[in-house]
Structures are given as C-alpha cells and as structure tokens.
Design a protein around this motif. Structure first.
Motif, PDB file in Angstrom:
ATOM      1  N   ALA A 243       0.770  -1.225   0.110  1.00 30.96           N
ATOM      2  CA  ALA A 243      -0.159  -0.092  -0.062  1.00 30.96           C
ATOM      3  C   ALA A 243       0.847   1.153   0.104  1.00 30.96           C
ATOM      4  O   ALA A 243       0.558   2.285  -0.343  1.00 30.96           O
ATOM      5  CB  ALA A 243      -0.858   0.122   1.263  1.00 30.96           C
ATOM      6  N   THR A 244       2.051   1.056   0.562  1.00 33.42           N
ATOM      7  CA  THR A 244       2.902   2.423   0.689  1.00 33.42           C
ATOM      8  C   THR A 244       3.581   2.562  -0.534  1.00 33.42           C
ATOM      9  O   THR A 244       3.839   3.576  -0.932  1.00 33.42           O
ATOM     10  CB  THR A 244       3.823   2.148   1.962  1.00 33.42           C
ATOM     11  OG1 THR A 244       3.372   1.949   3.145  1.00 33.42           O
ATOM     12  CG2 THR A 244       5.019   3.418   2.043  1.00 33.42           C
ATOM     13  N   ALA A 245       3.701   1.345  -1.296  1.00 31.24           N
ATOM     14  CA  ALA A 245       4.262   1.712  -2.860  1.00 31.24           C
ATOM     15  C   ALA A 245       3.434   2.380  -3.593  1.00 31.24           C
ATOM     16  O   ALA A 245       3.672   3.063  -4.261  1.00 31.24           O
ATOM     17  CB  ALA A 245       4.771   0.315  -3.234  1.00 31.24           C
ATOM     18  N   PHE A 246       2.122   1.882  -3.493  1.00 33.88           N
ATOM     19  CA  PHE A 246       1.188   2.554  -4.417  1.00 33.88           C
ATOM     20  C   PHE A 246       0.937   4.069  -3.961  1.00 33.88           C
ATOM     21  O   PHE A 246       0.901   5.212  -4.842  1.00 33.88           O
ATOM     22  CB  PHE A 246      -0.265   1.865  -4.204  1.00 33.88           C
ATOM     23  CG  PHE A 246      -0.525   0.780  -4.990  1.00 33.88           C
ATOM     24  CD1 PHE A 246      -1.179   0.894  -6.288  1.00 33.88           C
ATOM     25  CD2 PHE A 246      -0.106  -0.631  -4.800  1.00 33.88           C
ATOM     26  CE1 PHE A 246      -1.308  -0.317  -7.239  1.00 33.88           C
ATOM     27  CE2 PHE A 246      -0.593  -1.524  -5.418  1.00 33.88           C
ATOM     28  CZ  PHE A 246      -1.077  -1.282  -6.681  1.00 33.88           C
ATOM     29  N   ALA A 247       1.165   4.326  -2.454  1.00 36.67           N
ATOM     30  CA  ALA A 247       1.062   5.535  -2.048  1.00 36.67           C
ATOM     31  C   ALA A 247       1.996   6.442  -2.700  1.00 36.67           C
ATOM     32  O   ALA A 247       1.959   7.596  -2.971  1.00 36.67           O
ATOM     33  CB  ALA A 247       0.878   5.792  -0.531  1.00 36.67           C
ATOM     34  N   GLY A 252       4.128  10.867  -6.361  1.00 43.57           N
ATOM     35  CA  GLY A 252       4.817  11.216  -7.412  1.00 43.57           C
ATOM     36  C   GLY A 252       3.894  11.848  -8.398  1.00 43.57           C
ATOM     37  O   GLY A 252       4.294  12.944  -9.127  1.00 43.57           O
ATOM     38  N   MET A 253       2.891  11.315  -8.703  1.00 45.36           N
ATOM     39  CA  MET A 253       1.782  11.885  -9.794  1.00 45.36           C
ATOM     40  C   MET A 253       1.444  13.419  -9.393  1.00 45.36           C
ATOM     41  O   MET A 253       1.287  14.199 -10.222  1.00 45.36           O
ATOM     42  CB  MET A 253       0.375  10.829  -9.845  1.00 45.36           C
ATOM     43  CG  MET A 253       0.651   9.577 -10.252  1.00 45.36           C
ATOM     44  SD  MET A 253      -0.778   8.569 -10.191  1.00 45.36           S
ATOM     45  CE  MET A 253      -0.230   6.959 -10.664  1.00 45.36           C
ATOM     46  N   PHE A 254       1.198  13.247  -8.015  1.00 47.19           N
ATOM     47  CA  PHE A 254       0.477  14.674  -7.389  1.00 47.19           C
ATOM     48  C   PHE A 254       1.681  15.817  -7.733  1.00 47.19           C
ATOM     49  O   PHE A 254       1.240  16.948  -7.984  1.00 47.19           O
ATOM     50  CB  PHE A 254       0.367  14.568  -6.026  1.00 47.19           C
ATOM     51  CG  PHE A 254      -0.245  16.087  -5.462  1.00 47.19           C
ATOM     52  CD1 PHE A 254      -1.569  16.281  -5.623  1.00 47.19           C
ATOM     53  CD2 PHE A 254       0.523  16.651  -4.762  1.00 47.19           C
ATOM     54  CE1 PHE A 254      -2.110  17.371  -5.104  1.00 47.19           C
ATOM     55  CE2 PHE A 254      -0.150  17.991  -4.021  1.00 47.19           C
ATOM     56  CZ  PHE A 254      -1.202  18.256  -4.369  1.00 47.19           C
ATOM     57  N   LEU A 267      -5.106   8.065  -2.220  1.00 49.32           N
ATOM     58  CA  LEU A 267      -4.234   7.898  -0.961  1.00 49.32           C
ATOM     59  C   LEU A 267      -5.324   7.743   0.226  1.00 49.32           C
ATOM     60  O   LEU A 267      -5.274   6.874   1.082  1.00 49.32           O
ATOM     61  CB  LEU A 267      -3.446   9.136  -0.498  1.00 49.32           C
ATOM     62  CG  LEU A 267      -2.255   9.425  -1.287  1.00 49.32           C
ATOM     63  CD1 LEU A 267      -1.453  10.785  -1.068  1.00 49.32           C
ATOM     64  CD2 LEU A 267      -1.474   8.421  -1.314  1.00 49.32           C
ATOM     65  N   ALA A 268      -6.329   8.371   0.262  1.00 47.31           N
ATOM     66  CA  ALA A 268      -7.756   8.284   1.189  1.00 47.31           C
ATOM     67  C   ALA A 268      -8.033   6.640   1.030  1.00 47.31           C
ATOM     68  O   ALA A 268      -8.208   5.914   2.052  1.00 47.31           O
ATOM     69  CB  ALA A 268      -8.884   8.836   0.688  1.00 47.31           C
ATOM     70  N   GLY A 269      -8.175   5.976  -0.143  1.00 45.50           N
ATOM     71  CA  GLY A 269      -8.808   4.781  -0.517  1.00 45.50           C
ATOM     72  C   GLY A 269      -7.636   3.536   0.098  1.00 45.50           C
ATOM     73  O   GLY A 269      -8.069   2.758   0.605  1.00 45.50           O
ATOM     74  N   LEU A 270      -6.435   3.915   0.072  1.00 46.20           N
ATOM     75  CA  LEU A 270      -5.275   3.289   0.659  1.00 46.20           C
ATOM     76  C   LEU A 270      -5.238   3.031   1.883  1.00 46.20           C
ATOM     77  O   LEU A 270      -4.520   2.260   2.581  1.00 46.20           O
ATOM     78  CB  LEU A 270      -3.777   3.418   0.046  1.00 46.20           C
ATOM     79  CG  LEU A 270      -3.767   3.341  -1.593  1.00 46.20           C
ATOM     80  CD1 LEU A 270      -2.609   4.227  -2.093  1.00 46.20           C
ATOM     81  CD2 LEU A 270      -3.557   1.876  -2.056  1.00 46.20           C
ATOM     82  N   LEU A 271      -5.589   4.170   2.522  1.00 44.03           N
ATOM     83  CA  LEU A 271      -5.795   4.051   4.095  1.00 44.03           C
ATOM     84  C   LEU A 271      -6.259   2.713   4.809  1.00 44.03           C
ATOM     85  O   LEU A 271      -6.046   2.063   5.729  1.00 44.03           O
ATOM     86  CB  LEU A 271      -6.417   5.459   4.589  1.00 44.03           C
ATOM     87  CG  LEU A 271      -5.671   6.669   4.596  1.00 44.03           C
ATOM     88  CD1 LEU A 271      -6.704   7.891   5.005  1.00 44.03           C
ATOM     89  CD2 LEU A 271      -4.414   6.704   5.370  1.00 44.03           C
ATOM     90  N   LEU A 272      -7.406   2.331   3.914  1.00 42.89           N
ATOM     91  CA  LEU A 272      -7.882   1.199   4.378  1.00 42.89           C
ATOM     92  C   LEU A 272      -7.145  -0.082   4.402  1.00 42.89           C
ATOM     93  O   LEU A 272      -7.380  -1.179   5.130  1.00 42.89           O
ATOM     94  CB  LEU A 272      -9.339   0.971   3.585  1.00 42.89           C
ATOM     95  CG  LEU A 272     -10.200   2.201   3.520  1.00 42.89           C
ATOM     96  CD1 LEU A 272     -11.378   2.086   2.317  1.00 42.89           C
ATOM     97  CD2 LEU A 272     -10.867   2.334   4.816  1.00 42.89           C
ATOM     98  N   PHE A 273      -6.228  -0.110   3.685  1.00 46.02           N
ATOM     99  CA  PHE A 273      -5.440  -1.435   3.544  1.00 46.02           C
ATOM    100  C   PHE A 273      -4.152  -1.441   4.712  1.00 46.02           C
ATOM    101  O   PHE A 273      -3.784  -2.555   4.895  1.00 46.02           O
ATOM    102  CB  PHE A 273      -4.678  -1.353   2.195  1.00 46.02           C
ATOM    103  CG  PHE A 273      -5.773  -1.493   1.146  1.00 46.02           C
ATOM    104  CD1 PHE A 273      -6.018  -3.145   0.786  1.00 46.02           C
ATOM    105  CD2 PHE A 273      -6.276  -0.705   0.555  1.00 46.02           C
ATOM    106  CE1 PHE A 273      -6.891  -3.350  -0.334  1.00 46.02           C
ATOM    107  CE2 PHE A 273      -7.082  -0.716  -0.419  1.00 46.02           C
ATOM    108  CZ  PHE A 273      -7.509  -2.316  -1.028  1.00 46.02           C
ATOM    109  N   TYR A 274      -4.194  -0.449   5.577  1.00 44.09           N
ATOM    110  CA  TYR A 274      -3.240  -0.429   6.764  1.00 44.09           C
ATOM    111  C   TYR A 274      -3.549  -1.125   7.867  1.00 44.09           C
ATOM    112  O   TYR A 274      -4.602  -0.936   8.270  1.00 44.09           O
ATOM    113  CB  TYR A 274      -2.703   0.889   6.985  1.00 44.09           C
ATOM    114  CG  TYR A 274      -1.874   1.423   5.876  1.00 44.09           C
ATOM    115  CD1 TYR A 274      -0.444   1.325   5.941  1.00 44.09           C
ATOM    116  CD2 TYR A 274      -2.197   2.359   4.864  1.00 44.09           C
ATOM    117  CE1 TYR A 274       0.311   1.761   4.987  1.00 44.09           C
ATOM    118  CE2 TYR A 274      -1.422   2.754   4.104  1.00 44.09           C
ATOM    119  CZ  TYR A 274      -0.025   2.620   4.107  1.00 44.09           C
ATOM    120  OH  TYR A 274       0.800   3.213   3.175  1.00 44.09           O
ATOM    121  N   PRO A 275      -3.089  -2.366   8.160  1.00 43.43           N
ATOM    122  CA  PRO A 275      -3.484  -3.254   9.180  1.00 43.43           C
ATOM    123  C   PRO A 275      -3.251  -2.762  10.714  1.00 43.43           C
ATOM    124  O   PRO A 275      -2.738  -1.761  10.835  1.00 43.43           O
ATOM    125  CB  PRO A 275      -2.717  -4.544   9.063  1.00 43.43           C
ATOM    126  CG  PRO A 275      -1.196  -4.114   8.599  1.00 43.43           C
ATOM    127  CD  PRO A 275      -1.729  -2.578   7.643  1.00 43.43           C
TER     128      PRO A 275
END
Length: 498
Positions: A243-247, A252-254, A267-275
């Motif tokens: 998830a951090t790699a995606f983030a 970088g895109m931003f 990034l908001a959607g990726l927060l849900l994948f952090y355990p």
C-alpha cells in the motif's frame, strides 16, 4: 472451512482507526474539491457560465440534480455551503452515517450538473463516499464514538469487502487496459504522457526530458498495478508495504501531473489497507511526540459539548425490532448487491461480459458504473490547446480565449493556457465529435464574456483545436490545426460545427 473463513476475515477486515482516518480524509477531500471548484464557480455551475441549465437539459436526458434546479449563483453558493457543512460534520464524526448519505447525494448532484468537467478522481471520490455509507466510520476519533461500545477494534462485513475490492478493481481494471497497449508494455507510456505538457506541472516539467527515468517509472507503475491482487491477498506488514508503494507512486503523480485531486483521493482509499499493527505504531508515535493527548482532550470536549439528538419515543415494542432488521438488511444486502454490480461493471469495461439491463440502470442511476481507463489503453501523448480568433465589430482580430493577439505558435507552456484543470477537461472534451453542441456553448460563452468585459463587441468567433503531433524523439514540432466551429455571436445558441 473454519480456517478458510478466518483467512477470508483477515483479508477483508479493516481497523476502526483506518476507517476513522478514511472518514476524515473524505470530508477534507470534499471540502478541498468544493474550494477548488470555486475558482470556476460561475463558469461551470451557473447560467452565466458555459453550460446553462437549458443546455444541460438539452444534451442530457436524465438530469436529477439539485444543482440543476436553478442557474442562479446564490442557489449554487448555498448548495456549496450546505455540502461543506455536511463534509465538516463528517470530519468530526457527528451523525456520521446520515451526513455521509447526504454528502454522497450532494456530490452526485454536483457531478450531474456538469459531466464535461469530471475526471477519474471525481468518480473515485463519489464511489468511496458511497461505500462509506455502509461502513462504521464513526466508531473511532469522532463525536459519535461517545455512544459506541469499544469492545471491537476491527470490522469485517460485506461493506468492508466491497470497499477494499473497489480500490483493487480500479487498479486491476486499469492494468488490463494497459496490458493491451504496446506503448505501455514497451515502457514508453510515461515518457509519452510527459510530452503532453498540458498535463505536466512542477517536477513534471523538469522530468520531461529524462527519458530513461520515465521508462523506469512506466515499469514501476506497471509492476504496482499488476501486483494489485496482493493488496487483497497479503496481510500485516507485507500489505502495508505494498500500500505504501502505491501511495508513493500517487505522491509522484501529484507532484508531476495536473490531474486534479485523483492522487489524494487514491491515498484516502489506500488508508483502508493498513492493518492494526501499523495503526498501533501510529498511536505509539502520537503518544511519544505529545500529539495524542491534546487531540484526545479536544475530542472529549466536543463529545461533552455537542448536544445529543433525542431518541424518538416508541410505544410499540415491535418497531425497534423491525428497525434493527431493516438496518441489518441495509448494511449487508445493499452493499452485497452493489458489489456484484461493480464486479459486472469492471468486467464489462474490459469486454469480459455485459451488465444485465436492470443492473445497468441501477449503476447509471447511482453513478456507480466505472471503466478506469486513466491513460489507457493508449496514453495521452500530444500537447493540445485551443486558439479562438474573434472578429470585432470594428473589423480587427483578437484572441477571444486568452486576450491579446492571435498566435498559432505552440505556447512555451501549454498547461498555462488553461485556467484550471476543470477548464482543460471541458475544452479538450469539447473537441470530440460526440460533444459537438458544446462547441457552440463554448463559442457563445466566449462571445458573452468578451462583450461583458470590453467596449468593442465581438461579432464572430472561430475555435481551432491545435495538436503537436511530434513524437518524443522528434526535434521538430508538427502542429496540426482543426477548425471546430465558426460561430456567429448574434446567431442561434447552437450552430453547426465546422
């Protein structure tokens, strides 16, 4: 079977602190989106702008939008303020489910008001807020948490499965589109995208000539999206690392591409994948640096201060049971049905199947249909801009779009020829044949804007689309010119295109 159920639960459970961070992020993003839209408030949301309500109803058959009830600026401003107030309530977690439902309805209404300025980030934000309706977003870090039994720290349900799969499907569907593109699979795609300098900003303008680095970024992003199934399959720290790699890629895109809020929404959607192990570390760091105690104190003050809404008195004892049953159906059956529909929608987007007609109607009505073609299958590779020479009543010629003299040369920075990313989206969409009427709307807007701001009126406007067809390795420009419309400012509202 028990081991399978336990494994399934581990992969689709979400930490309640992740849901709280997700809720806060969604509220902030809605407010940020509203503030961003105020830059073009009159242009895209009122009858004084480029798409008056009569044009909206003429071009789109299904317009069910509060924002389309009136083209008056004060009505739109009031709706913006109401949406901002509900988003603020979402941030603080007050009446969370109710304000999430209202926020989703207002967001959908806003998007229907002008579909021509929407992008992938708008679709993702709308979907994430939709799934938030069915999630316990208010059980942590919220005013509503004062009413909550804190015995559980994670939740696994149909809704958690749906929202995690939603984020995964965005990446997976986009990966399939890109897999079908030679430009992507040859490692050239990001290099081509950065040549379209109507998209690049900040570091993107610096990196545009770094061909080897851009190829590396192409393959890095392909590795990420092809590995997206691991977002679901992995747990614990490995999932957090991916998830951090995606983030990191989205950050970088931003910093390089003018694609509005899409990277931040992702990034908001990726927060849900952090355990939970990650959120435990976050709690420990917050305590160590003295952040947690002041925040906890302010939250407790809000929980004591903000009034509780009175519970309705019920004389019939069966009513609470019926309400509880209805709530259970709403929170389990509805997300399960929509999960099935979005699976169909994404499969249809890559031509694996078709969505049944009733499902298509539901997806279209709720604006939950999706295709995720961001820069795929073929990436944007050419700089594109507009030139709009206008003839004044005294016979002289002016640039009706940007003011000053008309020039056909490629601008030093194409990105700066667009007032905002919404303007760029609208004007580039206007070039497509399927949006032919919008060429008249654009020309009419240029006529009215010029005549309102200048003493010498403009009589006619001709809009040209210009594209630099040169390849990244070419030394010379290859500019093509396409006449889109020749518009008589005193003629009919909608006129034939060139």
């Amino acid at each position: 079977m028990d081991r399978f159920a336990a494994a399934l639960q581990r992969r689709f459970e979400i930490d309640l602190r992740a849901l709280a961070a997700f809720r806060i992020a969604l509220g902030l993003l809605i407010i940020l989106d509203l503030l961003n839209r105020t830059r073009d408030f009159h242009d895209f949301h009122t009858d004084a702008g480029i798409l008056p309500i009569k044009a909206l109803y003429s071009d789109y058959s299904d317009v069910y939008s509060l924002h389309a009830l009136s083209g008056e600026a004060w009505v739109q401003a009031l709706l913006f303020l109401i949406a901002g107030a509900f988003a603020l309530a979402m941030i603080f977690g007050y009446r969370t489910r109710f304000v999430t439902i209202v926020s989703w309805l207002l967001l959908m209404s806003l998007h229907i008001r002008n579909p021509m300025v929407l992008n992938g980030g708008d679709a993702l934000l709308r979907l994430l807020v939709f799934w938030g309706i069915f999630l316990p977003l208010g059980e942590r870090w919220s005013i509503d948490a004062r009413e909550v039994d804190r015995s559980r720290s994670t939740v696994a349900s149909e809704a958690t499965m749906a929202v995690l799969l939603q984020v995964f499907l965005m990446y997976a569907t986009n990966a399939i589109h890109k897999y079908r593109s030679d430009t992507w699979m040859d490692g050239e795609a990001v290099l081509y995208i950065f040549q379209a300098d109507h998209l690049t900003i900040l570091f993107g303008n610096v990196l545009a000539d770094q061909f080897m680095l851009l190829r590396l970024f192409t393959y890095a992003w392909l590795v990420c999206i092809f590995a997206s199934p691991l977002l679901i399959l992995l747990t614990g720290y490995p999932r957090a690392a991916l998830a951090t790699a995606f983030a990191g890629m989205h950050v970088g895109m931003f910093l390089t591409l003018r694609i509005d809020l899409f990277p931040l929404i992702s990034l908001a959607g990726l927060l849900l994948f952090y355990p939970p192990v990650v959120w435990d570390r976050v709690d420990a760091l917050a305590d160590r640096f003295g952040i947690a105690s002041p925040l906890r104190g302010r939250l407790e003050w809000l929980q004591r201060t903000v009034p509780r809404l009175p519970s309705p008195s019920v004389s019939n004892p069966s009513i609470p049971k019926i309400a509880s049953l209805g709530r259970g159906v709403f929170l389990s059956v509805v997300p399960a049905v929509f999960l099935l529909l979005i699976l169909f929608s994404n499969a249809a987007a890559v031509d694996y199947t078709e969505v049944p007609d009733p499902g298509e109607e539901i997806l279209d009505t709720t604006k939950t249909d999706q295709s995720w073609r961001m820069f795929a299958p073929e990436p944007t590779s050419n700089a594109r801009w507009l030139v709009a020479p206008g003839e004044l009543e005294n016979g002289s010629e002016v640039d009706a779009l940007n003011g000053g003299e008309v020039t056909w040369d490629r601008p030093p920075s194409v990105e700066q020829t667009y007032e905002s990313s919404r303007w760029r989206k609208y004007l580039l969409n206007m070039r497509y044949a399927s949006n032919e009427n919008h060429r008249s709307y654009s020309a009419n807007y240029l006529c009215e804007r010029w005549n309102a701001e200048h003493e010498t009126n403009i009589e006619s406007v001709t809009i040209y689309g210009l594209t630099d067809l040169a390849e990244p390795y070419d030394d010379e420009q290859d500019i093509a010119r396409f006449k889109l419309i020749e518009y008589d400012c005193s003629g009919d509202f909608v006129q034939d295109s060139a």
